[in-house]
Design a protein around this motif. Sequence first.
Motif: not given
Length: 66
Positions: A7-10, A12-20, A23-32
Amino acid sequence: MSVENQFPADLFDAMVGFIEQHPQWDQYRLMQSALAGFLFQQGCQDKPVVRHYLDGLFRKPEIAAH
């Protein structure tokens, strides 16, 4: 099937921030949800894709047990 992607860094950073913040989301649910949304918006009407798309829109947050 396993999918690996760089992923482009920006994004990826947005995804990490969203998941933080959600907390009911994780990287797999977000990508699906993102993939199902993209496919649905591009005209895919396969029932499993539509179900994942709608689940991503309407899934209620899970309540953490205390």
